[in-house]
Design an enzyme around this catalytic site. Structure first.
Site: not given
Ligand code: DGL
Length: 284
Positions: A29-30, A61-62, A92-94, A171, A203-205
């Site tokens: 993940d990011s 990464y978003g 990570c979705n992004t 975060e 988004c994984t968060h």
């Molecule tokens: N983990 C990222 C996602 O699932 C979100 C955080 C980011 O912007 O890197 O998109």
């Protein structure tokens, strides 16, 4: 690139040696958010070992371009292959939205993203075929959820919205805060007004905000995320390619980050109740 044989004989303490593939599942993940996927993998596949890389030096990464996210993802994948990963999960979705095809094309192992499993969960959950999707700017801009949802059911109506303020709030550990509630309301009210009955936490968060979102939306909207379906997709993939871990013994979890851990690791740790052990620091 050649990797060790996927089918390794294992002494299970009995007369017949059990066979299995003890190599880890590589997950990245990011940052720390992908631990929500690790948590689902640990529950479903306790025998599997996991090597997790959170790119905390370069998160988020978003807001980054597709080219940059692809480059970062390929670099991380090389590191995971160096750890003998038998398959890779893009938690990570992004990165799933922007880099999955590049990874699948270039890597010698299977790669699972989180977008399609999330879309599957949404299509299974919706009753009125009206689905909301929230995610980072890059994920929403990519249109990846729309494509996945429409490929599963061309009749769904989708309203997608980028929610760039949520990752920083999570975060910061503000999972239960009136400020977070206000921000959520601002983002989600138009979706509610639009008549969605299902919301994808893209988004994984975001699963960390599930209680706050559920409280705001009430029980008319079903919340779905990719984590459970992603873990099931990995289970299926390993079984169908004879790469399941040996049945005896518990899998391990190794967490590595590209920058020293900050307070968010504790937030995720507490919310997910994962045993993280010693965190490695890795450079890319
Ligand atoms: N983990 C990222 C996602 O699932 C979100 C955080 C980011 O912007 O890197 O998109």
């Amino acid at each position: 690139m050649s990797l060790p044989s996927p089918s390794l004989p294992v002494d299970n303490g009995g007369n017949t040696p059990a066979r299995g593939d003890a190599r880890p599942i590589g997950v990245f993940d990011s940052g720390i958010g992908g631990l929500t996927v690790v948590s689902a993998l640990r529950r479903l596949l306790p025998n599997e070992s996991i090597y997790y890389l959170g790119d905390t030096a370069r998160v988020p990464y978003g807001g980054k371009s597709a080219a940059t996210v692809q480059r970062y993802s390929l670099e991380i994948a090389q590191l995971l292959l160096g750890e003998q990963a038998k398959t890779i999960v893009v938690a990570c979705n992004t990165a799933s939205a922007l880099a999955l095809p590049a990874l699948q094309e270039r890597l010698p192992v299977t790669v699972t993203g989180v977008i399609f499993p999330g879309a599957q969960a949404a299509v299974a959950a919706t009753r009125n075929r009206h689905i909301g999707v929230i995610g980072t700017r890059a994920t929403i801009k990519s249109g990846a959820y729309e494509r996945a949802l429409l490929s599963l059911d061309p009749r769904v109506q989708i309203i997608a919205r980028a929610c760039p303020l949520l990752v920083p709030l999570i975060e910061e550990g503000w999972l239960e805060s009136p400020i977070t509630d206000q921000v959520l309301l601002q983002y989600l009210e138009p979706m509610l007004a639009d008549g969605i009955d299902t919301l994808v936490l893209g988004c994984t968060h975001y699963p960390l905000l599930r209680p706050a979102i559920a409280r705001l939306l009430g029980d008319t909207v079903t919340l779905v995320d990719s984590t459970e379906n992603c873990a099931r997709a990995v289970q299926h993939l390993l079984a169908s390619s004879a790469q399941t871990a040996p049945p005896a013994g518990e899998g391990s979890l190794q967490v590595a980050l590209t920058d020293p851990p900050d307070a968010f690791l504790n937030v995720a740790h507490e919310a997910l109740q994962l045993q993280l052990g010693e965190i490695q620091l890795r450079a890319l």
